[in-house]
Scaffold this motif. Structure first.
Motif, PDB file in Angstrom:
ATOM      1  N   TYR A 194       1.028  -1.070  -0.004  1.00 40.12           N
ATOM      2  CA  TYR A 194       0.044   0.007   0.293  1.00 40.12           C
ATOM      3  C   TYR A 194       0.862   1.295  -0.060  1.00 40.12           C
ATOM      4  O   TYR A 194       1.602   1.477   0.996  1.00 40.12           O
ATOM      5  CB  TYR A 194      -0.961   0.068   0.994  1.00 40.12           C
ATOM      6  N   TRP A 195       0.770   2.251  -1.021  1.00 36.36           N
ATOM      7  CA  TRP A 195       1.635   3.319  -1.158  1.00 36.36           C
ATOM      8  C   TRP A 195       0.650   4.573  -1.081  1.00 36.36           C
ATOM      9  O   TRP A 195      -0.002   4.828  -2.301  1.00 36.36           O
ATOM     10  CB  TRP A 195       2.241   3.184  -2.562  1.00 36.36           C
ATOM     11  N   ALA A 196       0.415   5.094   0.037  1.00 38.39           N
ATOM     12  CA  ALA A 196      -0.554   5.935   0.443  1.00 38.39           C
ATOM     13  C   ALA A 196      -0.253   7.329  -0.455  1.00 38.39           C
ATOM     14  O   ALA A 196      -1.459   7.518  -0.972  1.00 38.39           O
ATOM     15  CB  ALA A 196      -0.658   6.158   1.974  1.00 38.39           C
ATOM     16  N   PRO A 197       0.785   7.608  -0.522  1.00 37.11           N
ATOM     17  CA  PRO A 197       0.589   9.114  -1.332  1.00 37.11           C
ATOM     18  C   PRO A 197       0.320   8.766  -2.762  1.00 37.11           C
ATOM     19  O   PRO A 197      -0.285   9.905  -3.479  1.00 37.11           O
ATOM     20  CB  PRO A 197       2.087   9.284  -1.261  1.00 37.11           C
ATOM     21  N   LEU A 198       0.404   7.709  -3.310  1.00 40.76           N
ATOM     22  CA  LEU A 198      -0.039   7.468  -4.750  1.00 40.76           C
ATOM     23  C   LEU A 198      -1.350   6.938  -4.729  1.00 40.76           C
ATOM     24  O   LEU A 198      -2.042   6.789  -5.916  1.00 40.76           O
ATOM     25  CB  LEU A 198       0.890   6.312  -5.291  1.00 40.76           C
ATOM     26  N   LEU A 199      -1.995   6.472  -3.564  1.00 45.04           N
ATOM     27  CA  LEU A 199      -3.365   6.097  -3.515  1.00 45.04           C
ATOM     28  C   LEU A 199      -3.350   4.990  -4.108  1.00 45.04           C
ATOM     29  O   LEU A 199      -4.388   4.593  -5.258  1.00 45.04           O
ATOM     30  CB  LEU A 199      -4.385   7.084  -4.118  1.00 45.04           C
ATOM     31  N   ARG A 200      -2.655   3.987  -4.176  1.00 43.88           N
ATOM     32  CA  ARG A 200      -2.451   2.622  -4.786  1.00 43.88           C
ATOM     33  C   ARG A 200      -2.011   1.521  -3.742  1.00 43.88           C
ATOM     34  O   ARG A 200      -1.427   1.562  -3.052  1.00 43.88           O
ATOM     35  CB  ARG A 200      -1.212   2.475  -5.897  1.00 43.88           C
ATOM     36  N   SER A 201      -2.658   0.373  -4.394  1.00 44.33           N
ATOM     37  CA  SER A 201      -2.401  -0.801  -3.448  1.00 44.33           C
ATOM     38  C   SER A 201      -2.401  -1.972  -4.502  1.00 44.33           C
ATOM     39  O   SER A 201      -3.029  -2.127  -5.360  1.00 44.33           O
ATOM     40  CB  SER A 201      -3.682  -0.940  -2.322  1.00 44.33           C
ATOM     41  N   VAL A 202      -1.697  -2.972  -3.879  1.00 44.99           N
ATOM     42  CA  VAL A 202      -1.567  -4.112  -4.816  1.00 44.99           C
ATOM     43  C   VAL A 202      -1.690  -5.404  -3.924  1.00 44.99           C
ATOM     44  O   VAL A 202      -0.844  -5.477  -3.073  1.00 44.99           O
ATOM     45  CB  VAL A 202      -0.195  -4.153  -5.820  1.00 44.99           C
ATOM     46  N   ARG A 203      -2.337  -6.286  -4.226  1.00 48.10           N
ATOM     47  CA  ARG A 203      -2.327  -7.566  -3.620  1.00 48.10           C
ATOM     48  C   ARG A 203      -1.924  -8.709  -4.408  1.00 48.10           C
ATOM     49  O   ARG A 203      -2.105  -8.820  -5.500  1.00 48.10           O
ATOM     50  CB  ARG A 203      -3.790  -7.976  -3.113  1.00 48.10           C
ATOM     51  N   VAL A 204      -1.132  -9.610  -3.823  1.00 45.53           N
ATOM     52  CA  VAL A 204      -0.439 -10.848  -4.600  1.00 45.53           C
ATOM     53  C   VAL A 204      -0.758 -11.979  -3.696  1.00 45.53           C
ATOM     54  O   VAL A 204      -0.406 -12.010  -2.441  1.00 45.53           O
ATOM     55  CB  VAL A 204       1.282 -10.555  -4.774  1.00 45.53           C
ATOM     56  N   GLU A 205      -1.032 -12.954  -4.437  1.00 42.54           N
ATOM     57  CA  GLU A 205      -1.588 -14.197  -3.870  1.00 42.54           C
ATOM     58  C   GLU A 205      -0.894 -15.335  -4.784  1.00 42.54           C
ATOM     59  O   GLU A 205      -0.856 -15.367  -5.805  1.00 42.54           O
ATOM     60  CB  GLU A 205      -3.125 -14.243  -3.852  1.00 42.54           C
ATOM     61  N   GLY A 206      -0.420 -16.540  -3.831  1.00 43.81           N
ATOM     62  CA  GLY A 206       0.095 -17.737  -4.424  1.00 43.81           C
ATOM     63  C   GLY A 206       0.647 -18.562  -3.442  1.00 43.81           C
ATOM     64  O   GLY A 206       0.776 -18.451  -2.325  1.00 43.81           O
ATOM     65  N   PRO A 207       0.997 -19.770  -4.123  1.00 42.54           N
ATOM     66  CA  PRO A 207       1.606 -20.705  -3.153  1.00 42.54           C
ATOM     67  C   PRO A 207       3.079 -20.343  -2.871  1.00 42.54           C
ATOM     68  O   PRO A 207       3.796 -19.560  -3.482  1.00 42.54           O
ATOM     69  CB  PRO A 207       1.730 -21.858  -4.120  1.00 42.54           C
ATOM     70  N   VAL A 208       3.718 -20.803  -1.756  1.00 42.89           N
ATOM     71  CA  VAL A 208       4.899 -20.356  -1.124  1.00 42.89           C
ATOM     72  C   VAL A 208       6.035 -21.717  -1.019  1.00 42.89           C
ATOM     73  O   VAL A 208       5.545 -22.759  -0.777  1.00 42.89           O
ATOM     74  CB  VAL A 208       4.749 -19.918   0.189  1.00 42.89           C
ATOM     75  N   ASN A 209       7.020 -21.405  -1.408  1.00 42.87           N
ATOM     76  CA  ASN A 209       8.089 -22.447  -1.152  1.00 42.87           C
ATOM     77  C   ASN A 209       9.337 -21.771  -0.561  1.00 42.87           C
ATOM     78  O   ASN A 209       9.554 -20.862  -0.725  1.00 42.87           O
ATOM     79  CB  ASN A 209       8.603 -23.252  -2.620  1.00 42.87           C
ATOM     80  N   TYR A 212      12.253 -17.352   1.386  1.00 40.41           N
ATOM     81  CA  TYR A 212      10.687 -17.955   1.013  1.00 40.41           C
ATOM     82  C   TYR A 212      10.213 -17.213  -0.522  1.00 40.41           C
ATOM     83  O   TYR A 212      10.783 -15.966  -0.495  1.00 40.41           O
ATOM     84  CB  TYR A 212       9.620 -17.679   1.916  1.00 40.41           C
ATOM     85  N   ASN A 213       9.496 -17.948  -1.231  1.00 35.20           N
ATOM     86  CA  ASN A 213       9.258 -17.349  -2.482  1.00 35.20           C
ATOM     87  C   ASN A 213       7.713 -17.610  -2.729  1.00 35.20           C
ATOM     88  O   ASN A 213       7.285 -18.582  -2.688  1.00 35.20           O
ATOM     89  CB  ASN A 213      10.068 -17.907  -3.625  1.00 35.20           C
ATOM     90  N   VAL A 214       6.990 -16.236  -3.024  1.00 40.54           N
ATOM     91  CA  VAL A 214       5.677 -16.504  -3.279  1.00 40.54           C
ATOM     92  C   VAL A 214       5.254 -16.635  -4.696  1.00 40.54           C
ATOM     93  O   VAL A 214       5.955 -15.502  -5.554  1.00 40.54           O
ATOM     94  CB  VAL A 214       4.858 -15.242  -2.570  1.00 40.54           C
ATOM     95  N   SER A 215       5.020 -17.480  -5.330  1.00 37.61           N
ATOM     96  CA  SER A 215       4.553 -17.653  -6.756  1.00 37.61           C
ATOM     97  C   SER A 215       3.110 -17.093  -7.113  1.00 37.61           C
ATOM     98  O   SER A 215       2.163 -17.767  -6.816  1.00 37.61           O
ATOM     99  CB  SER A 215       4.714 -19.071  -7.216  1.00 37.61           C
ATOM    100  N   PRO A 216       3.009 -16.008  -7.631  1.00 39.06           N
ATOM    101  CA  PRO A 216       1.836 -15.252  -7.930  1.00 39.06           C
ATOM    102  C   PRO A 216       0.943 -16.238  -8.855  1.00 39.06           C
ATOM    103  O   PRO A 216       1.444 -16.501  -9.986  1.00 39.06           O
ATOM    104  CB  PRO A 216       2.006 -13.891  -8.504  1.00 39.06           C
ATOM    105  N   ILE A 217      -0.280 -16.313  -8.365  1.00 43.65           N
ATOM    106  CA  ILE A 217      -1.396 -16.828  -9.405  1.00 43.65           C
ATOM    107  C   ILE A 217      -2.455 -15.832  -9.316  1.00 43.65           C
ATOM    108  O   ILE A 217      -3.295 -15.680 -10.434  1.00 43.65           O
ATOM    109  CB  ILE A 217      -1.928 -18.051  -9.106  1.00 43.65           C
ATOM    110  N   ILE A 218      -2.236 -14.827  -8.493  1.00 42.20           N
ATOM    111  CA  ILE A 218      -3.479 -13.650  -8.692  1.00 42.20           C
ATOM    112  C   ILE A 218      -2.693 -12.450  -8.235  1.00 42.20           C
ATOM    113  O   ILE A 218      -1.861 -12.311  -7.294  1.00 42.20           O
ATOM    114  CB  ILE A 218      -4.701 -13.739  -7.308  1.00 42.20           C
ATOM    115  N   TYR A 219      -2.950 -11.193  -8.993  1.00 39.07           N
ATOM    116  CA  TYR A 219      -2.534  -9.897  -8.802  1.00 39.07           C
ATOM    117  C   TYR A 219      -3.800  -9.045  -8.926  1.00 39.07           C
ATOM    118  O   TYR A 219      -4.559  -9.271  -9.618  1.00 39.07           O
ATOM    119  CB  TYR A 219      -1.607  -9.332  -9.905  1.00 39.07           C
TER     120      TYR A 219
END
Length: 266
Positions: free
Chosen positions: A141-156, A218-225
């Motif tokens: 979450y980058w408040a001054p830019l009014l932007r947010s990104v959620r990343v989701e996925g399996p972890v290894n 750890y590494n999160v492999s994104p399946i959703i942005y």
């Protein structure tokens, strides 16, 4: 691998003037309280300036529908913004085997086509969560830019050889601090950590500090942005990995590579 420097982003332009960002941050801190002449109140004209600049690009108009590319662009904007202290700060969400969630703020060390990487002790709650339920969600979450990104996925967990290499790149003081802590354990006082620091510094040569076995990358492999930003209206677009033989309807569109994207009601 991307850590701090990025190539040019085709869909990125400077977002705000320094004056706007300064006033915006002051406004957040002081809300509606009066401000002195050196820190003028955040006004509607400032908000109008923000919207005028932002509307040059929309998520819908973005010429490249590649989530990593868009993330790189937004990350670079955040890194260039005087109002963002550290763009790599993220909230990591994990869940226990029984479904009990937990959150904490951490640093994203790097990201690339393979995923998003962070480090921690495997003996902590998040480490235990990921051992029994290797799936996570990250939120930037980058408040001054009014932007947010959620990343989701399996972890290894990265192989020991890779974790060793990454640990060896750490500064000596950080390596010492990692050895001193049994993160999340209770202690009598912080003097305990000072005592451990002296022991570690006497024990290891600065050029040969081994990685503790319980400290891993750890590494999160994104399946959703999931991208969100505030403009004249809120905008939200979700990218997800396509499934084999998935049928595409009128609300789902093909993006770059094997990504699909959808416009989501905010």
């Amino acid at each position: 691998m991307i850590s701090s420097q990025f190539g040019y982003a085709l869909i990125s332009k400077p977002m705000f003037s320094k004056t706007f960002l300064r006033n915006f941050m002051v406004a957040i801190k002081r809300c509606d309280k009066d401000m002195d002449k050196d820190n003028p109140k955040f006004t509607l004209s400032d908000l109008k300036e923000m919207f005028e600049i932002q509307k040059q690009y929309t998520l819908e108009e973005s010429p490249i529908k590649d989530p990593l590319f868009i993330f790189q662009s937004w990350y670079r904007d955040a890194a260039d913004s005087v109002g963002v202290l550290n763009p790599s700060i993220m909230c990591l969400a994990t869940s226990s085997k029984t479904g009990i969630p937990s959150l904490r703020y951490m640093f994203c060390e790097s990201f690339d086509t393979k995923g998003f990487r962070f480090f921690t002790y495997n003996t902590t709650r998040k480490g235990q969560d990921l051992k029994t339920n290797p799936y996570a969600s990250l939120c930037f979450y980058w408040a001054p830019l009014l932007r947010s990104v959620r990343v989701e996925g399996p972890v290894n967990v990265l192989p020991s050889s890779e974790s060793d290499e990454l640990f060896n790149r750490r500064a000596y003081d950080m390596q010492v601090n990692i050895h001193c802590s049994t993160q999340s354990d209770r202690i009598q006082s912080f003097d305990v950590l000072n005592e451990r620091e002296l022991i570690v510094r006497n024990k290891f040569d600065p050029s040969k500090v081994p990685r503790p076995e319980n400290f891993c990358w750890y590494n999160v492999s994104p399946i959703i942005y999931d991208f969100w930003q505030l403009r004249q209206k809120k905008e939200r677009i979700r990218f997800r990995k396509s499934k084999p033989d998935e049928k595409i309807d009128g609300l789902t569109r093909k993006g770059e590579k094997d990504w699909l994207y959808e416009f989501i009601e905010p």
